[in-house]
Write a protein that holds these residues in place. Structure first.
Motif: not given
Length: 131
Positions: A22-27, A41-60
């Motif tokens: 909802g926040a990103s508009g990436d549905f 071909g994915l193992p199931g539902v995956i997190a958005h790459g940019m969401f994972t990057m945002a979490l890395a940004g929070r850590a930094v």
């Protein structure tokens, strides 16, 4: 600033993915439908790459002590973060180490992100200016 930073652990649940959609508009269906994610071909539902990057940004920013201390931040996505349909979700662990410190007080941090023992971000690094 020490050479190694304490690990930071973030959990990603399906509810987090719905909010991020909802926040990103990436549905894209790979972020909410197991049936369609596995069909491509994915193992199931995956997190958005940019969401994972945002979490890395929070850590930094936590390591830096303030968001405005981060001058540069970049990553490469190397592996998806599968998010199971349960109350636990996926656990992503971020670690960091000092890569270099310049004469100007800027420090470059190499960031590592893993999920289920697999590296999910490559070449992740941030430049932090001395506060």
């Amino acid at each position: 600033m020490s050479d190694e930073f304490p690990p930071q652990v973030f959990r990603i649940t399906r509810a987090d993915l719905v909010r991020y959609c909802g926040a990103s508009g990436d549905f894209n269906v790979i972020h909410w439908s197991d049936r369609l994610a596995t069909k491509v071909g994915l193992p199931g539902v995956i997190a958005h790459g940019m969401f994972t990057m945002a979490l890395a940004g929070r850590a930094v920013t936590a390591w830096a002590g303030a968001a405005d201390a981060v001058e540069d931040f970049s990553v490469r996505f190397s592996r998806p973060v599968p998010v199971p349909d349960d109350d636990e979700g996926a656990e992503v662990i971020f670690t960091g180490r000092v890569k270099s410190t310049g004469d100007d007080g800027r420090t470059t941090i190499a960031v590592t992100a893993t999920c289920n023992g697999e590296t999910v971000l490559k070449l992740a690094q941030a430049t932090i200016r001395k506060r």
